[in-house]
Design an enzyme around this catalytic site. Structure first.
Site, PDB file in Angstrom:
ATOM      1  N   TYR A  53       0.817  -1.216   0.000  1.00 54.06           N
ATOM      2  CA  TYR A  53       0.000   0.000   0.000  1.00 54.06           C
ATOM      3  C   TYR A  53       0.851   1.266   0.000  1.00 54.06           C
ATOM      4  CZ  TYR A  53      -3.994  -3.006   0.429  1.00 54.06           C
ATOM      5  OH  TYR A  53      -4.947  -3.976   0.169  1.00 54.06           O
ATOM      6  N   ARG A  56       1.343   1.883  -3.619  1.00 52.66           N
ATOM      7  CA  ARG A  56       0.104   2.412  -4.229  1.00 52.66           C
ATOM      8  C   ARG A  56      -0.084   3.884  -3.859  1.00 52.66           C
ATOM      9  NH1 ARG A  56       1.208  -1.837  -4.925  1.00 52.66           N
ATOM     10  NH2 ARG A  56       2.082  -0.789  -6.733  1.00 52.66           N
ATOM     11  N   VAL A  88     -10.188   3.557  -4.050  1.00 54.94           N
ATOM     12  CA  VAL A  88      -9.625   4.008  -2.778  1.00 54.94           C
ATOM     13  C   VAL A  88      -8.763   5.255  -2.950  1.00 54.94           C
ATOM     14  CG1 VAL A  88      -9.702   1.697  -1.768  1.00 54.94           C
ATOM     15  CG2 VAL A  88      -7.634   2.428  -2.982  1.00 54.94           C
ATOM     16  N   ASP A  89      -8.670   5.771  -4.182  1.00 52.86           N
ATOM     17  CA  ASP A  89      -7.906   6.998  -4.418  1.00 52.86           C
ATOM     18  C   ASP A  89      -8.755   8.221  -4.080  1.00 52.86           C
ATOM     19  OD1 ASP A  89      -9.356   8.004  -6.899  1.00 52.86           O
ATOM     20  OD2 ASP A  89      -8.690   6.051  -7.638  1.00 52.86           O
ATOM     21  N   HIS A 104     -14.844   1.018  -0.382  1.00 50.05           N
ATOM     22  CA  HIS A 104     -13.730   0.111  -0.065  1.00 50.05           C
ATOM     23  C   HIS A 104     -12.600   0.786   0.696  1.00 50.05           C
ATOM     24  CE1 HIS A 104     -15.169  -2.551  -3.652  1.00 50.05           C
ATOM     25  NE2 HIS A 104     -15.906  -2.706  -2.574  1.00 50.05           N
ATOM     26  N   GLY A 169     -16.782   2.785 -15.246  1.00 51.23           N
ATOM     27  CA  GLY A 169     -15.481   2.287 -14.821  1.00 51.23           C
ATOM     28  C   GLY A 169     -15.525   1.056 -13.959  1.00 51.23           C
ATOM     29  N   THR A 170     -16.686   0.400 -13.893  1.00 49.48           N
ATOM     30  CA  THR A 170     -16.791  -0.821 -13.088  1.00 49.48           C
ATOM     31  C   THR A 170     -17.462  -1.915 -13.902  1.00 49.48           C
ATOM     32  OG1 THR A 170     -17.783  -1.828 -11.124  1.00 49.48           O
ATOM     33  CG2 THR A 170     -18.926   0.090 -12.047  1.00 49.48           C
ATOM     34  N   SER A 171     -17.003  -3.125 -13.737  1.00 51.99           N
ATOM     35  CA  SER A 171     -17.533  -4.262 -14.496  1.00 51.99           C
ATOM     36  C   SER A 171     -18.869  -4.748 -13.961  1.00 51.99           C
ATOM     37  CB  SER A 171     -16.530  -5.417 -14.462  1.00 51.99           C
ATOM     38  OG  SER A 171     -16.388  -5.896 -13.131  1.00 51.99           O
TER      39      SER A 171
END
Length: 230
Positions: A53, A56, A88-89, A104, A169-171
């Site tokens: 992390y 990241r 999480v950004d 998240h 932006g999400t599946s």
């Protein structure tokens, strides 16, 4: 004033240069997901997890919000807008998005390992020996696999109020976040922006699929919504 709710995922941040955590082979930066994103992984090798992390976090501080993030601020000028994100950004916040729910967790925060309500702003490396106010080891403020998603109920209630739902932006494959689409009122317009959509037009009532990336699809949709809904 109309309520617009956006569900965002890794795809919107990827266009800013953020690496999506999970690669096609299921590894996160060469690590098995359970090594770096589970309570068991942290217990087994906390230094590995903290370093993962830390890397990241360093990368996040080198990138900027993109046109998709900024387009959402245009919506805020005319509607009640809430962003529910799996990311999480902090790119939504840096772009000026005011109401952001992080399902998240947040990379630029740390929390006490013994008291999850003890959360600190954290932009530097997080190491063994970094303690909370109650003198316990700090950990990333991230919802790991196997942990409850504490803001899910709040997100569901927000989604219920949507006059328009935008998924970008999400599946829609990661649960429980993917379940939020089922909380919209029947007939609510749903827009799904993805260059390779994982859902079909017939999957939901009043669904519009936009086969574009976040940067290419969202600004145009925002303009259209402002023109037609005001």
């Amino acid at each position: 004033m109309k309520n617009i709710v956006l569900l965002t995922g890794a795809g919107i941040s990827a266009e800013s240069g953020i690496k999506t955590f999970r690669d096609a082979d299921g590894l996160w930066e060469g690590h098995d997901v359970m090594q770096v994103a589970s309570p068991q992984g942290f217990a087994a090798d906390p230094e590995l997890v903290l370093d993962f992390y830390n890397q990241r976090r360093k990368q996040l501080l080198t990138v900027k919000p993109n046109k998709a993030h900024l387009a959402i601020t245009k919506l805020q000028e005319h509607f009640n807008v809430t962003v529910i994100t799996q990311n999480v950004d902090d790119l939504h916040e840096r772009a000026g998005n005011k109401n952001v729910v992080h399902l998240h967790g947040e990379l630029l925060k740390a929390r006490c390992t013994q008291n999850e309500t003890e959360v600190l702003e954290w932009t530097k490396d997080l190491n063994l020996g970094d303690l909370s106010k109650s003198k316990n080891q700090l950990r990333p403020h991230i919802v790991w696999f196997g942990e409850e998603v504490p803001l899910l109920e709040k997100a569901a209630k927000i989604t219920e109020t949507a006059d328009v739902l935008i998924i970008i932006g999400t599946s829609m494959q990661v649960y429980p976040a993917a379940s939020l689409v089922h909380y919209v009122t029947n007939g609510t317009p749903i827009y799904f922006i993805d260059p390779n959509p994982s859902i079909k037009q017939s999957d939901f009532n009043n669904l519009t699929i936009i086969n574009k990336t976040a940067v290419n699809g969202l600004p145009t949709l925002v303009k259209d919504l402002i023109d037609t809904m005001l």
